[in-house]
Scaffold this motif. Structure first.
Motif, mmCIF file in Angstrom:
data_model
loop_
_atom_site.group_PDB
_atom_site.id
_atom_site.type_symbol
_atom_site.label_atom_id
_atom_site.label_comp_id
_atom_site.label_asym_id
_atom_site.label_seq_id
_atom_site.Cartn_x
_atom_site.Cartn_y
_atom_site.Cartn_z
ATOM 1 N N ARG A 207 12.355 23.697 23.310
ATOM 2 C CA ARG A 207 11.694 22.904 24.358
ATOM 3 C C ARG A 207 12.078 23.423 25.751
ATOM 4 O O ARG A 207 11.216 23.548 26.636
ATOM 5 C CB ARG A 207 12.076 21.427 24.238
ATOM 6 N N ASP A 208 13.353 23.714 25.937
ATOM 7 C CA ASP A 208 13.812 24.216 27.236
ATOM 8 C C ASP A 208 13.159 25.559 27.563
ATOM 9 O O ASP A 208 12.778 25.819 28.706
ATOM 10 C CB ASP A 208 15.338 24.357 27.243
ATOM 11 N N PHE A 209 13.033 26.424 26.555
ATOM 12 C CA PHE A 209 12.375 27.716 26.741
ATOM 13 C C PHE A 209 10.901 27.516 27.101
ATOM 14 O O PHE A 209 10.372 28.166 28.003
ATOM 15 C CB PHE A 209 12.501 28.548 25.463
ATOM 16 N N ARG A 210 10.245 26.601 26.409
ATOM 17 C CA ARG A 210 8.815 26.370 26.611
ATOM 18 C C ARG A 210 8.507 25.782 28.000
ATOM 19 O O ARG A 210 7.369 25.870 28.463
ATOM 20 C CB ARG A 210 8.275 25.424 25.530
ATOM 21 N N ALA A 211 9.496 25.217 28.659
ATOM 22 C CA ALA A 211 9.267 24.697 30.008
ATOM 23 C C ALA A 211 8.825 25.800 30.963
ATOM 24 O O ALA A 211 8.113 25.536 31.941
ATOM 25 C CB ALA A 211 10.536 24.022 30.530
ATOM 26 N N ASP A 212 9.225 27.038 30.676
ATOM 27 C CA ASP A 212 8.888 28.170 31.543
ATOM 28 C C ASP A 212 8.003 29.220 30.876
ATOM 29 O O ASP A 212 7.508 30.122 31.551
ATOM 30 C CB ASP A 212 10.175 28.862 32.025
ATOM 31 N N ASP A 213 7.840 29.136 29.570
ATOM 32 C CA ASP A 213 7.097 30.169 28.835
ATOM 33 C C ASP A 213 6.306 29.511 27.711
ATOM 34 O O ASP A 213 6.882 29.050 26.723
ATOM 35 C CB ASP A 213 8.069 31.208 28.255
ATOM 36 N N ASP A 214 4.995 29.482 27.874
ATOM 37 C CA ASP A 214 4.150 28.838 26.858
ATOM 38 C C ASP A 214 3.373 29.857 26.035
ATOM 39 O O ASP A 214 2.448 29.488 25.310
ATOM 40 C CB ASP A 214 3.173 27.869 27.536
ATOM 41 N N GLU B 127 20.238 31.355 28.047
ATOM 42 C CA GLU B 127 20.041 32.366 29.087
ATOM 43 C C GLU B 127 19.490 33.660 28.489
ATOM 44 O O GLU B 127 18.562 34.274 29.044
ATOM 45 C CB GLU B 127 21.354 32.639 29.816
ATOM 46 N N ARG C 136 15.816 33.058 27.176
ATOM 47 C CA ARG C 136 14.853 33.031 28.280
ATOM 48 C C ARG C 136 14.579 34.426 28.841
ATOM 49 O O ARG C 136 13.493 34.692 29.359
ATOM 50 C CB ARG C 136 15.385 32.132 29.397
#
Length: 263
Positions: A86-93, A35, A38
């Motif tokens: 990976r979880d972070f990259r789902a929303d921020d690339d 959390e 992100r």
């Protein structure tokens, strides 16, 4: 061009200094840690340094040592750290992520496997504090071939004879450690840092980012004003250790990033 290179190019074009935030992956647990991670970009963080928990963090002071212990006790592993990315990259690339830690967990996994997994997960760079330049063939050069920046530390004891060796295979940015000793141990002073940053910048075109000993928006502004940006770690980790909710931790991070961006 890596995400790190792109970020620094964009900041330079805007005339802005970089703010880098360090947090320990998995402290106090996976969900709470994710959390905060992100929320860092919206709090003004330009580059995220994600700590890889390890049992013997020799460069770190009590604050980050305890964070690593909490993380490990909560079940955090190298694999779960990669999953967090990976979880972070789902929303921020776009926001660069630098994995900071020690060589043992990487060695245990196997360098080739680790580098493939790190690149796939979305890690952009590595800071591995216990691998000197003499060991570049071990991880640094393979990392660069895999498309990851390898960021080296320079310190107040890195003299002119040693500096070229430190810079030789460094990429992304140079991390200048503003004080001798461990993380969180003393306050950084811009008057001490400025000539050292100038000395390093005379030897490299890479951005020079200063860390260790920065705890307030005022010190973030002062240090960033004499460098290309600053890193804050222990002060953020300490706020998390107090059990503050993510929103409060991120508000503190925003105050620090505002300070750095005023420089």
């Amino acid at each position: 061009m890596s995400r790190i290179d792109a970020k620094f190019a964009a900041l330079k074009a805007e005339g802005k200094k970089a703010f880098v935030a360090y947090v320990m992956a998995g402290d106090p647990d996976y969900d709470a840690s994710l959390e905060v991670v992100r929320g860092l970009p919206a709090a003004g963080v330009d580059v995220i340094e994600l700590g890889l928990p390890f049992t013997d963090p020799m460069a770190d002071g009590p604050t980050i040592q305890l964070a690593g212990q909490r993380s490990l006790e909560a079940g955090m592993t190298l694999e779960k750290t990669l999953q967090m990315v990976r979880d972070f990259r789902a929303d921020d690339d776009t926001t660069p992520i630098v994995l900071m830690g020690y060589y043992n967990p990487i060695y245990s996994r196997g360098v080739d496997r680790f580098l493939a997994d790190a690149a796939e997960a979305g890690i952009d760079g590595l800071i591995v504090v216990d691998l000197p330049p003499e060991e570049d063939d071990e991880l640094c050069i393979p990392a660069q071939k895999a498309g990851l920046n390898f960021i080296r530390l320079a310190t107040p004891t890195t003299d002119d004879a040693r500096l070229p060796k430190v810079l030789q295979n460094t990429s992304g940015f140079v991390y200048y450690v503003s004080i001798t000793g461990i993380t969180g141990a003393a306050a950084a002073e811009a008057t001490d840092v400025a000539p050292e940053v100038a000395r390093i910048k005379a030897a490299t075109d890479l951005p020079v980012i200063v860390g260790f000993g920065i705890r307030t928006p005022q010190s973030a502004e002062a240090i960033a004003s004499v460098a290309d940006g600053c890193v804050v770690g222990s002060a953020i980790v300490a706020a998390q250790a107090e059990g503050k909710p993510a929103a409060e931790v991120l508000a503190f991070v925003k105050s620090l990033s505002d300070g750095a961006h005023r420089a």
